[in-house]
Write a protein that holds these residues in place. Structure first.
Motif, short mmCIF file in Angstrom:
data_model
loop_
_atom_site.label_atom_id
_atom_site.label_comp_id
_atom_site.label_asym_id
_atom_site.label_seq_id
_atom_site.Cartn_x
_atom_site.Cartn_y
_atom_site.Cartn_z
N UNK A 17 0.81 -1.21 0.00
CA UNK A 17 0.00 0.00 0.00
C UNK A 17 0.85 1.26 0.00
N UNK A 18 1.99 1.24 0.70
CA UNK A 18 2.73 2.47 0.96
C UNK A 18 4.08 2.54 0.26
N UNK A 23 7.15 3.36 6.92
CA UNK A 23 5.73 3.68 7.04
C UNK A 23 4.89 2.42 7.21
N UNK A 24 5.32 1.32 6.59
CA UNK A 24 4.62 0.06 6.77
C UNK A 24 4.69 -0.39 8.22
N UNK A 25 5.87 -0.29 8.81
CA UNK A 25 6.01 -0.65 10.22
C UNK A 25 5.15 0.24 11.11
N UNK A 58 -3.47 2.75 6.20
CA UNK A 58 -2.69 3.06 5.01
C UNK A 58 -3.42 4.05 4.10
N UNK A 59 -4.73 3.88 3.98
CA UNK A 59 -5.51 4.80 3.14
C UNK A 59 -5.40 6.22 3.68
N UNK A 112 -5.30 2.44 -5.52
CA UNK A 112 -4.23 1.60 -4.98
C UNK A 112 -4.79 0.61 -3.97
N UNK A 113 -5.65 1.10 -3.09
CA UNK A 113 -6.24 0.22 -2.09
C UNK A 113 -7.08 -0.87 -2.76
N UNK A 114 -7.89 -0.49 -3.74
CA UNK A 114 -8.74 -1.47 -4.41
C UNK A 114 -7.91 -2.54 -5.10
#
Length: 277
Positions: A17-18, A23-25, A58-59, A112-114
């Motif tokens: 997502x990112x 940022x993922x952590x 994330x969104x 991106x999320x979809x």
């Protein structure tokens, strides 16, 4: 609820997502905080519930990013050339190459999320629609637009890693020799180069990309093979000090994309193979 058993998968979702490991952590940590405060007694599918929380986090981050004028290169995942360890296998499942992450950065947050939730995780469009405030049909359209953009960008490398290395070695040999003609021959005519040495740079076309590659030629003798997001790449490390991470996308016996991360601050934060000299 044993959150730690879900952490690797949630980190992989957040990375898709990112495109940022840090940022993922952070997103996974925020997921843990939200989950720890919630009543899970009625949660039938803990994995799906946690994925939904991570997706919402994330969104929100992607929407805050929208004001940035330029996005830096995504964080590469660099591993030894003889294969991925179990942690990286989870992180890079579904062929999450660096070139794909670059294209994902061009999508809207909802697209991106979809795409990530449906095409890589199989989340139903009913659920995705609720996350982005759209109908299921509208959510399906978001994923379709993302899929079309990714298909048109042709970001997936050849599946045969041996063939990739053959082209990558020819690329490196031309760079080491400072041979412009040989380098152009191994590059696709519409090759794309993106570099980040603190300021993002983007070039397209073999005649424009080759001189930029040759500007790194002094580092070519120190280049060591690595896998970058599961595809071929190099890390020049003179004196054992990494100078850059170079990721190649190889399709049809040509290099179609080059991504170079040479920002010293970002390099310092990467986990690189211990086998580098």
């Amino acid at each position: 609820m044993d959150f730690e058993t879900h952490r690797p998968r949630l980190r992989a979702v957040a990375y898709r997502m990112l495109g940022s490991l840090t940022e993922a952590d952070d997103a996974v940590q925020e997921t843990w905080l939200r989950a720890s405060r919630a009543d899970t007694g009625d949660v039938a599918n803990v994995a799906g519930w946690l994925t939904t929380i991570t997706a919402r986090v994330c969104l929100d981050q992607l929407r805050r990013r929208a004001a940035r004028p330029e996005e830096p290169l995504p964080d590469p995942v660099v591993t030894a050339p003889d294969g991925l360890d179990p942690e990286h296998e989870v992180l890079l499942a579904d062929a999450v190459g660096l070139a794909l992450l670059v294209v994902l950065d061009t999508l809207t947050p909802a697209e991106r999320l979809a795409f990530v939730l449906h095409d890589t995780l199989g989340v139903p469009f009913d659920d995705i629609g609720r996350l982005v405030g759209r109908s299921p049909n509208a959510a399906a359209q978001l994923a379709s637009r993302a899929r079309r953009r990714i298909r048109d960008a042709a970001v997936q490398p050849d599946a045969d890693l041996t063939r990739q290395w053959k082209v990558a070695d020819a690329f490196l040999a031309a760079a080491r020799a400072g041979d412009f003609t040989a380098l152009v021959e191994v590059l696709a005519p519409d090759v794309v180069l993106r570099a980040d040495a603190g300021t993002p740079v983007a070039l397209r076309g073999a005649d424009d990309v080759a001189p930029q590659v040759l500007s790194y030629a002094r580092m070519a003798p120190f280049a060591r093979r690595v896998l970058v997001n599961g595809a071929v790449g190099f890390v020049p490390a003179p004196g054992g000090q990494p100078f850059a991470v170079i990721a190649l996308t190889v399709r049809g016996d040509r290099v179609t994309a080059i991504h170079i991360l040479a920002d010293p601050d970002r390099l310092a934060g990467l986990s690189l193979p211990s086998s580098l000299p």
